[in-house]
Motif scaffolding. Structure first.
Motif, PDB file in Angstrom:
ATOM      1  N   PHE A 322       0.841  -1.203   0.101  1.00  0.00           N
ATOM      2  CA  PHE A 322       0.053   0.026  -0.084  1.00  0.00           C
ATOM      3  C   PHE A 322       0.977   1.367  -0.192  1.00  0.00           C
ATOM      4  O   PHE A 322       0.551   2.122  -0.420  1.00  0.00           O
ATOM      5  CB  PHE A 322      -0.965  -0.105   1.127  1.00  0.00           C
ATOM      6  N   PRO A 323       1.986   1.160   0.802  1.00  0.00           N
ATOM      7  CA  PRO A 323       2.680   2.540   0.681  1.00  0.00           C
ATOM      8  C   PRO A 323       3.294   2.713  -0.943  1.00  0.00           C
ATOM      9  O   PRO A 323       3.313   3.855  -1.228  1.00  0.00           O
ATOM     10  CB  PRO A 323       3.944   2.326   1.703  1.00  0.00           C
ATOM     11  N   ARG A 324       3.639   1.774  -1.460  1.00  0.00           N
ATOM     12  CA  ARG A 324       4.044   2.017  -2.969  1.00  0.00           C
ATOM     13  C   ARG A 324       2.771   2.515  -3.787  1.00  0.00           C
ATOM     14  O   ARG A 324       2.978   3.280  -4.543  1.00  0.00           O
ATOM     15  CB  ARG A 324       4.338   0.495  -3.441  1.00  0.00           C
ATOM     16  N   ASP A 328       2.755   6.218  -5.415  1.00  0.00           N
ATOM     17  CA  ASP A 328       2.557   6.344  -6.678  1.00  0.00           C
ATOM     18  C   ASP A 328       1.355   7.233  -6.905  1.00  0.00           C
ATOM     19  O   ASP A 328       1.349   8.161  -8.004  1.00  0.00           O
ATOM     20  CB  ASP A 328       2.315   5.020  -7.258  1.00  0.00           C
ATOM     21  N   ALA A 329       0.214   7.407  -6.107  1.00  0.00           N
ATOM     22  CA  ALA A 329      -0.859   7.941  -6.467  1.00  0.00           C
ATOM     23  C   ALA A 329      -0.583   9.620  -6.118  1.00  0.00           C
ATOM     24  O   ALA A 329      -0.863  10.542  -6.740  1.00  0.00           O
ATOM     25  CB  ALA A 329      -1.942   7.713  -5.537  1.00  0.00           C
ATOM     26  N   PHE A 330       0.403   9.874  -4.914  1.00  0.00           N
ATOM     27  CA  PHE A 330       0.775  11.096  -4.706  1.00  0.00           C
ATOM     28  C   PHE A 330       1.658  11.713  -5.786  1.00  0.00           C
ATOM     29  O   PHE A 330       1.540  12.751  -5.857  1.00  0.00           O
ATOM     30  CB  PHE A 330       1.447  11.038  -3.344  1.00  0.00           C
ATOM     31  N   TYR A 331       2.187  10.796  -6.330  1.00  0.00           N
ATOM     32  CA  TYR A 331       3.420  11.462  -7.480  1.00  0.00           C
ATOM     33  C   TYR A 331       2.220  11.876  -8.773  1.00  0.00           C
ATOM     34  O   TYR A 331       2.824  12.761  -9.297  1.00  0.00           O
ATOM     35  CB  TYR A 331       4.361  10.156  -7.973  1.00  0.00           C
ATOM     36  N   VAL A 332       1.283  11.184  -8.860  1.00  0.00           N
ATOM     37  CA  VAL A 332       0.302  11.842  -9.950  1.00  0.00           C
ATOM     38  C   VAL A 332      -0.057  13.195  -9.523  1.00  0.00           C
ATOM     39  O   VAL A 332      -0.349  13.942 -10.442  1.00  0.00           O
ATOM     40  CB  VAL A 332      -0.975  10.916  -9.994  1.00  0.00           C
ATOM     41  N   ILE A 333      -0.147  13.348  -8.037  1.00  0.00           N
ATOM     42  CA  ILE A 333      -0.603  14.849  -7.926  1.00  0.00           C
ATOM     43  C   ILE A 333       0.835  15.820  -7.941  1.00  0.00           C
ATOM     44  O   ILE A 333       0.506  16.877  -8.279  1.00  0.00           O
ATOM     45  CB  ILE A 333      -1.211  14.839  -6.344  1.00  0.00           C
ATOM     46  N   ASN A 334       1.744  15.233  -7.479  1.00  0.00           N
ATOM     47  CA  ASN A 334       2.985  16.038  -7.389  1.00  0.00           C
ATOM     48  C   ASN A 334       4.068  15.465  -8.183  1.00  0.00           C
ATOM     49  O   ASN A 334       4.906  14.695  -8.009  1.00  0.00           O
ATOM     50  CB  ASN A 334       3.537  16.126  -5.884  1.00  0.00           C
ATOM     51  N   LYS A 335       4.111  15.839  -9.534  1.00  0.00           N
ATOM     52  CA  LYS A 335       4.951  15.133 -10.442  1.00  0.00           C
ATOM     53  C   LYS A 335       6.406  15.778 -10.025  1.00  0.00           C
ATOM     54  O   LYS A 335       7.382  14.792 -10.565  1.00  0.00           O
ATOM     55  CB  LYS A 335       4.628  15.625 -11.975  1.00  0.00           C
ATOM     56  N   ASN A 336       6.676  16.937  -9.657  1.00  0.00           N
ATOM     57  CA  ASN A 336       7.988  17.109  -9.150  1.00  0.00           C
ATOM     58  C   ASN A 336       8.751  16.324  -8.281  1.00  0.00           C
ATOM     59  O   ASN A 336       9.943  16.107  -8.427  1.00  0.00           O
ATOM     60  CB  ASN A 336       8.111  18.471  -8.765  1.00  0.00           C
ATOM     61  N   ARG A 337       7.764  15.684  -7.331  1.00  0.00           N
ATOM     62  CA  ARG A 337       8.475  14.887  -6.229  1.00  0.00           C
ATOM     63  C   ARG A 337       8.768  13.367  -7.054  1.00  0.00           C
ATOM     64  O   ARG A 337       9.907  12.904  -6.474  1.00  0.00           O
ATOM     65  CB  ARG A 337       7.440  14.619  -5.288  1.00  0.00           C
ATOM     66  N   GLY A 343      11.004   8.227  -9.424  1.00  0.00           N
ATOM     67  CA  GLY A 343      10.189   7.271  -9.149  1.00  0.00           C
ATOM     68  C   GLY A 343      10.543   6.286  -8.548  1.00  0.00           C
ATOM     69  O   GLY A 343       9.680   5.279  -8.569  1.00  0.00           O
ATOM     70  N   LYS A 344      11.463   6.174  -7.583  1.00  0.00           N
ATOM     71  CA  LYS A 344      12.048   5.192  -6.825  1.00  0.00           C
ATOM     72  C   LYS A 344      11.282   5.324  -5.571  1.00  0.00           C
ATOM     73  O   LYS A 344      12.002   6.105  -4.561  1.00  0.00           O
ATOM     74  CB  LYS A 344      13.530   4.793  -6.692  1.00  0.00           C
ATOM     75  N   TYR A 345      10.146   4.597  -5.151  1.00  0.00           N
ATOM     76  CA  TYR A 345       9.338   4.860  -3.924  1.00  0.00           C
ATOM     77  C   TYR A 345      10.396   4.722  -2.631  1.00  0.00           C
ATOM     78  O   TYR A 345      10.117   5.449  -1.858  1.00  0.00           O
ATOM     79  CB  TYR A 345       8.146   3.941  -3.962  1.00  0.00           C
ATOM     80  N   GLU A 346      11.015   3.610  -2.760  1.00  0.00           N
ATOM     81  CA  GLU A 346      11.717   3.513  -1.423  1.00  0.00           C
ATOM     82  C   GLU A 346      12.911   4.387  -1.014  1.00  0.00           C
ATOM     83  O   GLU A 346      13.176   4.695   0.131  1.00  0.00           O
ATOM     84  CB  GLU A 346      12.646   1.939  -1.510  1.00  0.00           C
ATOM     85  N   LYS A 347      13.142   5.213  -1.939  1.00  0.00           N
ATOM     86  CA  LYS A 347      14.133   6.541  -1.566  1.00  0.00           C
ATOM     87  C   LYS A 347      13.521   7.529  -1.124  1.00  0.00           C
ATOM     88  O   LYS A 347      14.183   8.456  -0.634  1.00  0.00           O
ATOM     89  CB  LYS A 347      14.996   6.669  -2.950  1.00  0.00           C
ATOM     90  N   ASP A 348      12.316   7.718  -1.307  1.00  0.00           N
ATOM     91  CA  ASP A 348      11.416   8.800  -0.628  1.00  0.00           C
ATOM     92  C   ASP A 348      11.124   8.674   0.601  1.00  0.00           C
ATOM     93  O   ASP A 348      10.708   7.509   0.833  1.00  0.00           O
ATOM     94  CB  ASP A 348      10.113   8.855  -1.467  1.00  0.00           C
ATOM     95  N   PRO A 349      11.410   9.474   1.594  1.00  0.00           N
ATOM     96  CA  PRO A 349      11.080   9.377   3.119  1.00  0.00           C
ATOM     97  C   PRO A 349       9.616   9.091   3.135  1.00  0.00           C
ATOM     98  O   PRO A 349       9.083   8.449   4.183  1.00  0.00           O
ATOM     99  CB  PRO A 349      11.628  10.906   3.729  1.00  0.00           C
ATOM    100  N   MET A 350       8.695   9.764   2.295  1.00  0.00           N
ATOM    101  CA  MET A 350       7.259   9.675   2.458  1.00  0.00           C
ATOM    102  C   MET A 350       6.949   8.260   2.416  1.00  0.00           C
ATOM    103  O   MET A 350       5.946   7.785   3.023  1.00  0.00           O
ATOM    104  CB  MET A 350       6.684  10.222   1.320  1.00  0.00           C
ATOM    105  N   PHE A 351       7.758   7.237   1.536  1.00  0.00           N
ATOM    106  CA  PHE A 351       7.175   6.038   1.683  1.00  0.00           C
ATOM    107  C   PHE A 351       7.378   5.318   3.050  1.00  0.00           C
ATOM    108  O   PHE A 351       6.466   4.446   3.491  1.00  0.00           O
ATOM    109  CB  PHE A 351       8.403   5.174   0.720  1.00  0.00           C
ATOM    110  N   LYS A 352       8.265   5.471   3.753  1.00  0.00           N
ATOM    111  CA  LYS A 352       8.638   4.895   5.299  1.00  0.00           C
ATOM    112  C   LYS A 352       7.570   5.433   6.363  1.00  0.00           C
ATOM    113  O   LYS A 352       7.129   4.739   7.126  1.00  0.00           O
ATOM    114  CB  LYS A 352       9.978   5.159   5.701  1.00  0.00           C
ATOM    115  N   TRP A 353       7.460   6.749   6.207  1.00  0.00           N
ATOM    116  CA  TRP A 353       6.379   7.318   7.123  1.00  0.00           C
ATOM    117  C   TRP A 353       4.694   6.795   6.631  1.00  0.00           C
ATOM    118  O   TRP A 353       4.086   6.604   7.578  1.00  0.00           O
ATOM    119  CB  TRP A 353       6.512   8.883   6.791  1.00  0.00           C
ATOM    120  N   ILE A 354       4.607   6.574   5.411  1.00  0.00           N
ATOM    121  CA  ILE A 354       3.268   6.005   5.101  1.00  0.00           C
ATOM    122  C   ILE A 354       3.185   4.410   5.754  1.00  0.00           C
ATOM    123  O   ILE A 354       2.284   3.920   6.117  1.00  0.00           O
ATOM    124  CB  ILE A 354       3.016   6.016   3.793  1.00  0.00           C
TER     125      ILE A 354
END
Length: 437
Positions: A322-324, A328-337, A343-354
């Motif tokens: 689900f974090p993935r 991914d859904a948040f990246y649709v909202i915020n393309k800059n992120r 596009g590597k979810y595991e490197k995004d701190p947001m992934f761990k917090w979710i």
């Protein structure tokens, strides 16, 4: 996470052309896989509870709901997979939804976040109840804390691969036990056929209303947001081109076949063993009675160990999958992120917090006084139907965009089925709202 990357690295890329000299088992190993992973993600407490409750309370009269839901699951997941393999711009399915309208990105982000919390809510509660029963400590909340702690410590560590294998063995034993009981019970084939083509909602006779159980089945199978995990498994397998459409479809057919066999076995046990003995599934102990009555104390242990294996593996799957999906859904909202982390979810701190959010916050549902495991499971899977209209309608629009799909856009049959799915989704959501309000 580490175990996910290991999976990706160890997976054999599917060849576009399979040698004629390859034997069946080698071909199966190299050509199939995502469907099996999808089955392990799809089949969990939702299927176990909804099928057994429906069978124990209403016999085979709601079987048509399961049959329809499984057909819709195949068609919806197949369209989702084909979009990812064949769209002309290499978009993910969530990026495709974002192309329709920005609303879809925001909706899928919020919906996935809420459902990630709720799915883990009943699974963590159930795992706590099972662990408490196995060790006879009568402290389900503390046991739920232990489960969350174990998952938190084990995710991403090498030792988890071994533990996951043990959980799959327990799931296999539970499946075999249900299949054995279903065959031994000599199911009434005539009643199964009658229920499959019945197309009616019976009067309420069980603890849980027939309409609520029916909506819960639709939510757990056809309308589940878990159907969106299949493209991630395909990507890890290396299925990324239009040439993989056929093998993907065959793999998915195999997965749906496994779902049909397992769900039918659980349903038969409910209808042929629990119902004649007047056992309504109100608690997890009621569900254990089927195996205990037929297999004694050995059956009791198989049930509880198997259910714990199902729940523990599902908690890990939801807490990493689900974090993935959410990121991914948040990246649709915020393309800059998305560009920032490539596009590597595991490197995004947001992934761990979710991940922490979907693993830890569900513990509030395990506090004493909250709804029981069975009621919570049925309720959450019924609520899951809320997102089904958006998913079905969005998929209908997206899969018919010729600019994206070219010759791979829907045929007339798929459009009819997706339209019916959209109507069923809206009807289910309205009925759910009417039931509650």
């Amino acid at each position: 996470m580490k175990n996910q990357s290991n999976l990706a690295e160890s997976t054999v890329i599917a060849p576009e052309v399979v040698s004629k000299k390859t034997n069946f088992f080698t071909k199966f190993k190299t050509s199939y896989g995502p469907g099996i992973l999808a089955v392990l993600t799809w089949l969990g407490a939702g299927d176990l509870v909804t099928s057994s409750v429906a069978g124990a309370d209403y016999g085979y009269s709601l079987m048509w709901i399961l049959a329809l839901s499984l057909i819709l699951r195949f068609l919806i997941v197949n369209v989702i997979a084909r979009f990812q393999l064949c769209n002309t711009e290499g978009l993910t399915i969530l990026e495709g939804y974002g192309r329709i309208h920005p609303f879809f990105g925001y909706f899928m982000f919020g919906y996935a976040l809420i459902m990630g919390h709720l799915f883990n809510a009943y699974m963590i509660k159930g795992a706590g109840e099972v662990l408490s029963t196995l060790f006879q400590v009568n402290q389900p909340f503390l046991a739920s804390l232990v489960v969350v702690g174990l998952v938190f410590m084990l995710i991403g560590r090498n030792i988890y691969n071994r533990i996951e294998s043990v959980m799959k063995v327990l799931l296999a034993l539970l499946t075999i036990a249900f299949l054995f009981l279903a065959i031994q019970a000599t199911p009434d084939v005539g009643q199964i056929i009658k229920g499959t083509v019945g197309f009616s909602i019976p009067s309420d006779t069980g603890v849980h209303g027939a309409l609520l159980v029916a909506i819960s089945i639709i939510g757990a199978v056809a309308g589940s947001i878990s159907n969106f995990v299949h493209p991630y498994f395909m990507k890890e397998k290396g299925w990324t081109k239009p040439s993989h459409v056929k093998v993907q479809r065959n793999d998915l057919l195999f997965a749906i076949g496994v779902c049909i066999v397992i769900n039918l076995a659980i349903w038969v046990v409910g209808a042929e063993i629990l119902k004649p003995n007047g056992i309504h599934v109100e608690t997890i102990d009621d569900l254990a009675m089927a195996l205990q009555m037929s297999l004694g104390q050995f059956g009791w242990y198989i049930f509880y160990l198997g259910v714990f294996g199902v729940l523990f593996a599902s908690i890990v799957g939801k807490s990493t999958g689900f974090p993935r999906l959410i990121v991914d859904a948040f990246y649709v909202i915020n393309k800059n992120r998305r560009e920032k982390y490539n596009g590597k979810y595991e490197k995004d701190p947001m992934f761990k917090w979710i991940m922490i959010f979907v693993l830890v916050t569900p513990l509030i549902w395990s506090i004493p006084g909250m709804p029981g495991f069975i009621a919570l499971t049925i309720g959450v899977n019924a609520i899951n139907i809320i997102g089904f209209p958006v998913i079905a309608i969005g998929m209908l629009v997206l899969s018919n965009k010729k600019s994206l799909m070219g010759k791979y856009k829907n045929n007339w049959f798929e459009n009819i089925i997706l339209t019916l799915a959209s109507v069923l989704a809206i009807w289910s959501a309205v009925q759910l709202a009417t039931t509650f309000f």
